[in-house]
Design a protein around this motif. Structure first.
Motif, short mmCIF file in Angstrom:
data_model
loop_
_atom_site.label_atom_id
_atom_site.label_comp_id
_atom_site.label_asym_id
_atom_site.label_seq_id
_atom_site.Cartn_x
_atom_site.Cartn_y
_atom_site.Cartn_z
N PRO A 20 41.70 47.64 32.56
CA PRO A 20 41.00 46.34 32.47
C PRO A 20 41.47 45.31 33.48
CG PRO A 20 41.63 47.13 30.28
CD PRO A 20 42.30 48.03 31.27
N ALA A 21 42.77 45.29 33.78
CA ALA A 21 43.28 44.30 34.73
C ALA A 21 42.71 44.52 36.12
CB ALA A 21 44.81 44.34 34.77
N ASP A 22 42.35 45.77 36.46
CA ASP A 22 41.70 46.05 37.74
C ASP A 22 40.20 45.77 37.66
OD1 ASP A 22 44.10 46.86 38.83
OD2 ASP A 22 43.76 48.98 38.42
N ALA A 23 39.59 46.20 36.58
CA ALA A 23 38.14 46.03 36.43
C ALA A 23 37.73 44.57 36.45
CB ALA A 23 37.67 46.70 35.14
N VAL A 24 38.56 43.69 35.88
CA VAL A 24 38.17 42.28 35.80
C VAL A 24 38.14 41.63 37.18
CG1 VAL A 24 40.47 41.24 35.48
CG2 VAL A 24 38.46 40.22 34.37
N HIS A 25 38.91 42.14 38.13
CA HIS A 25 38.89 41.56 39.47
C HIS A 25 37.59 41.91 40.20
CE1 HIS A 25 43.19 40.89 38.74
NE2 HIS A 25 43.12 40.01 39.72
N ASP A 26 37.14 43.15 40.08
CA ASP A 26 35.85 43.50 40.67
C ASP A 26 34.72 42.75 39.96
OD1 ASP A 26 36.75 45.10 42.68
OD2 ASP A 26 36.28 47.00 41.71
N ARG A 76 36.90 47.75 23.90
CA ARG A 76 37.73 47.60 22.71
C ARG A 76 39.19 47.65 23.14
NH1 ARG A 76 35.64 51.13 17.71
NH2 ARG A 76 37.18 49.73 16.74
N THR A 77 39.62 46.56 23.73
CA THR A 77 40.99 46.45 24.24
C THR A 77 41.85 45.61 23.31
OG1 THR A 77 40.32 44.53 25.54
CG2 THR A 77 40.27 46.66 26.64
N GLU A 78 43.15 45.82 23.37
CA GLU A 78 44.08 45.01 22.60
C GLU A 78 44.18 43.61 23.18
OE1 GLU A 78 45.68 45.75 19.77
OE2 GLU A 78 44.58 47.64 19.74
N GLN A 79 44.13 43.53 24.50
CA GLN A 79 44.19 42.24 25.20
C GLN A 79 42.83 41.91 25.80
OE1 GLN A 79 47.29 42.25 28.26
NE2 GLN A 79 48.30 40.63 27.14
N THR A 80 42.55 40.63 25.91
CA THR A 80 41.42 40.17 26.70
C THR A 80 41.95 39.84 28.10
OG1 THR A 80 40.20 39.26 24.83
CG2 THR A 80 39.71 38.34 26.99
N HIS A 81 41.26 40.35 29.10
CA HIS A 81 41.64 40.07 30.49
C HIS A 81 40.58 39.16 31.07
CE1 HIS A 81 44.71 43.32 30.61
NE2 HIS A 81 43.94 43.78 29.64
N LEU A 82 41.00 38.06 31.67
CA LEU A 82 40.03 37.08 32.16
C LEU A 82 40.44 36.52 33.51
CD1 LEU A 82 41.23 33.91 31.68
CD2 LEU A 82 40.94 34.66 29.32
N LEU A 83 39.42 36.16 34.26
CA LEU A 83 39.61 35.47 35.54
C LEU A 83 38.67 34.27 35.56
CD1 LEU A 83 39.85 38.22 38.31
CD2 LEU A 83 41.44 36.37 37.98
N LEU A 84 39.23 33.11 35.75
CA LEU A 84 38.45 31.89 35.91
C LEU A 84 38.64 31.43 37.35
CD1 LEU A 84 36.83 29.55 34.47
CD2 LEU A 84 39.02 28.37 34.33
N GLY A 85 37.54 31.18 38.06
CA GLY A 85 37.73 30.80 39.46
C GLY A 85 36.49 30.24 40.11
N THR A 86 36.62 30.05 41.42
CA THR A 86 35.55 29.42 42.19
C THR A 86 35.62 29.88 43.63
OG1 THR A 86 34.57 27.27 42.72
CG2 THR A 86 36.97 27.41 42.80
N PRO A 110 32.04 24.20 41.05
CA PRO A 110 31.63 24.96 39.85
C PRO A 110 32.43 26.25 39.71
CG PRO A 110 29.73 24.26 41.14
CD PRO A 110 30.93 23.98 41.98
N THR A 111 32.78 26.60 38.49
CA THR A 111 33.59 27.79 38.24
C THR A 111 32.76 28.87 37.55
OG1 THR A 111 34.32 26.94 36.10
CG2 THR A 111 35.71 26.45 38.01
N CYS A 112 33.31 30.07 37.56
CA CYS A 112 32.73 31.16 36.78
C CYS A 112 33.86 31.88 36.04
CB CYS A 112 31.94 32.13 37.65
SG CYS A 112 32.92 33.03 38.86
N LEU A 113 33.50 32.61 35.01
CA LEU A 113 34.48 33.28 34.15
C LEU A 113 34.12 34.76 34.05
CD1 LEU A 113 36.84 33.19 32.07
CD2 LEU A 113 35.09 32.71 30.33
N ALA A 114 35.07 35.63 34.36
CA ALA A 114 34.91 37.08 34.19
C ALA A 114 35.83 37.53 33.07
CB ALA A 114 35.24 37.81 35.49
N VAL A 115 35.30 38.34 32.15
CA VAL A 115 36.05 38.74 30.96
C VAL A 115 35.89 40.24 30.72
CG1 VAL A 115 36.27 38.48 28.46
CG2 VAL A 115 35.74 36.49 29.88
N VAL A 116 37.01 40.90 30.45
CA VAL A 116 37.00 42.28 29.97
C VAL A 116 37.68 42.29 28.61
CG1 VAL A 116 37.75 44.66 30.34
CG2 VAL A 116 37.03 43.27 32.29
#
Length: 431
Positions: A146-152, A250-260, A414-420
């Motif tokens: 997930p930590a890799d997938a959220v970056h793409d 269905r992960t134990e952690q939520t992985h997120l990236l907030l950015g612009t 403006p920002t966007c949010l990516a979540v796995v």
């Protein structure tokens, strides 16, 4: 003509020569080591691909190791293993690099092998089919992490269906659809001499490297040929393509990236932006790390990052935490960025961030691989080599006003949010 680009106590002796055909050769001499790292850089990456051939640059990076007109894959691997060296490659959005780290005495072997890979690969249909499975497995491995997938996912959310928004790996569909003509055609169109840069660092002599490269590339140095045009002049969105992106897992952690969107690689404000990034989320003393992890213990990992491309860039904050903590973590991230945008950084934070950047830069150049990489990126990305002392001086010149201005601009976008994680699309509205 050979140019002497640097000679001081911070950097080694840096020299540059352009050979016939447009092949550029840069070396940095490091007398205190016994090894050398050689890189052959090609000015092509995933940003130069159309959707129909997405992943071609990365696929080709794999395929070149399968064999050349004079060597098979086993012979290539055996030759490097026999001298205890390491040979590998990587593909990025805007370049591809093949490199080898060897004892200085084995530099001739490294030059011969890498030059053979980039100039005489066979790219057979059989090799393409076997390597297709390997690349598909790499995509699956990315998807399982997930930590890799959220970056793409973040790149896709920010830049949309543009070259910068697409993964370097391509998609399952694009990789399954690539033919030998697609990949070999990409090779023959893109791997021309003017698009290549050879860099070497370590116990090397510039003239020796020139002689080795001239012998290894041979007649190809005088062959006429220009690489196909790059696709980096296309418009880049100045705001996120979408506000949110989600991969439900269905992960134990939520992985997120907030950015612009960020700054292009030639923007002179990138030094001030680097100071902002370091102070906001670049280390254990940064605001976000202290506020979110140290004071509240909400996450294990949190930090910010800058990327720079031709005419574009990104700023993002990554965090991984339990689902129930996500709203608070996001609130703290936004409050932290808003605070810096409104008030800037303190003089102590600016000084500490400058020191962190300068120290990490110099310490990061202690090995031959990092020096080789710096030469290649300087030539391809900036068209010039900046001595280490010059970069340190530019960081020293960053002041509080510059930091305040660049932070206000970056964090006002403006920002966007990516979540796995274990979410539905409707959940993102609340986030």
């Amino acid at each position: 003509m050979t140019q002497l680009l640097d000679l001081d106590e911070v950097g080694g002796r840096v020299e540059r020569t352009t050979l016939p055909g447009g092949l550029r050769v840069l070396t940095e001499t490091m007398p205190g080591v016994l090894s050398a790292t050689l890189g052959i850089w090609v000015d092509v990456g995933s940003r130069d691909e159309t959707p129909a051939v997405a992943g071609s640059s990365h696929f080709l990076e794999h395929l070149l190791f399968k064999g050349t007109t004079s060597r098979g894959a086993l012979e290539i691997a055996t030759a490097m293993d026999a001298v205890g060296g390491e040979m590998n490659a990587f593909t990025a959005k805007e370049h591809t690099c093949f490199y080898a780290n060897v004892l200085a005495s084995d530099l001739p072997l490294a030059v011969t092998l890498l030059a053979d890979l980039v100039t005489a690969a066979t790219n057979t249909a059989a090799d393409l089919e076997s390597e297709r499975t390997v690349v598909l497995e790499e995509i699956a491995m990315r998807d399982d992490e997930p930590a890799d997938a959220v970056h793409d996912l973040f790149s896709e959310t920010l830049f949309g269906d543009t070259p910068l928004g697409r993964s370097v790996l391509g998609t399952v569909e694009s990789i399954e659809g690539l033919s030998r003509a697609d990949v070999d055609g990409w090779y023959r169109q893109r791997y021309a001499m003017p698009a290549m840069v050879v860099t070497a660092a370590g116990r090397v002599d510039h003239q020796q490297v020139l002689d080795l490269v001239t012998a290894a590339f041979g007649d190809r140095l005088t062959e006429a040929g220009e690489p196909a045009p790059l696709r980096r002049g296309e418009p880049v969105p100045d705001r996120p393509a979408r506000s949110t992106g989600l991969i439900t897992r269905r992960t134990e952690q939520t992985h997120l990236l907030l950015g612009t969107t960020g700054l292009g690689r030639l923007d002179e404000r990138r030094y001030a932006a680097a100071v902002v990034d370091a102070a906001v989320g670049g280390g254990m003393s940064s605001r976000l790390f202290q506020e979110i992890r140290e004071k509240r213990g909400l996450v294990y990992s949190v930090g910010s990052a800058l990327t720079h491309y031709a005419g574009a860039g990104t700023f993002s904050v990554y965090a991984g935490c339990a689902r129930k903590r996500v709203p608070e973590v996001l609130r703290l991230i936004r409050e932290g960025l808003d605070g810096v945008a409104a008030d800037g950084l303190t003089s102590e934070e600016v000084a500490r961030a400058r020191g962190q950047l300068k120290g990490s830069m110099v310490l990061g150049l202690e090995d031959t691989g990092s020096r080789m990489s710096r030469l290649g990126k300087s030539e391809l990305s900036y068209g010039e080599y900046l001595p280490v002392r010059e970069v340190l001086a530019r960081l020293d010149a960053v002041d509080e006003q510059q930091v305040r201005e660049v932070a206000a601009e970056l964090f006002g976008r403006p920002t966007c949010l990516a979540v796995v994680g274990p979410y539905r699309e409707s959940d993102l509205d609340r986030l």
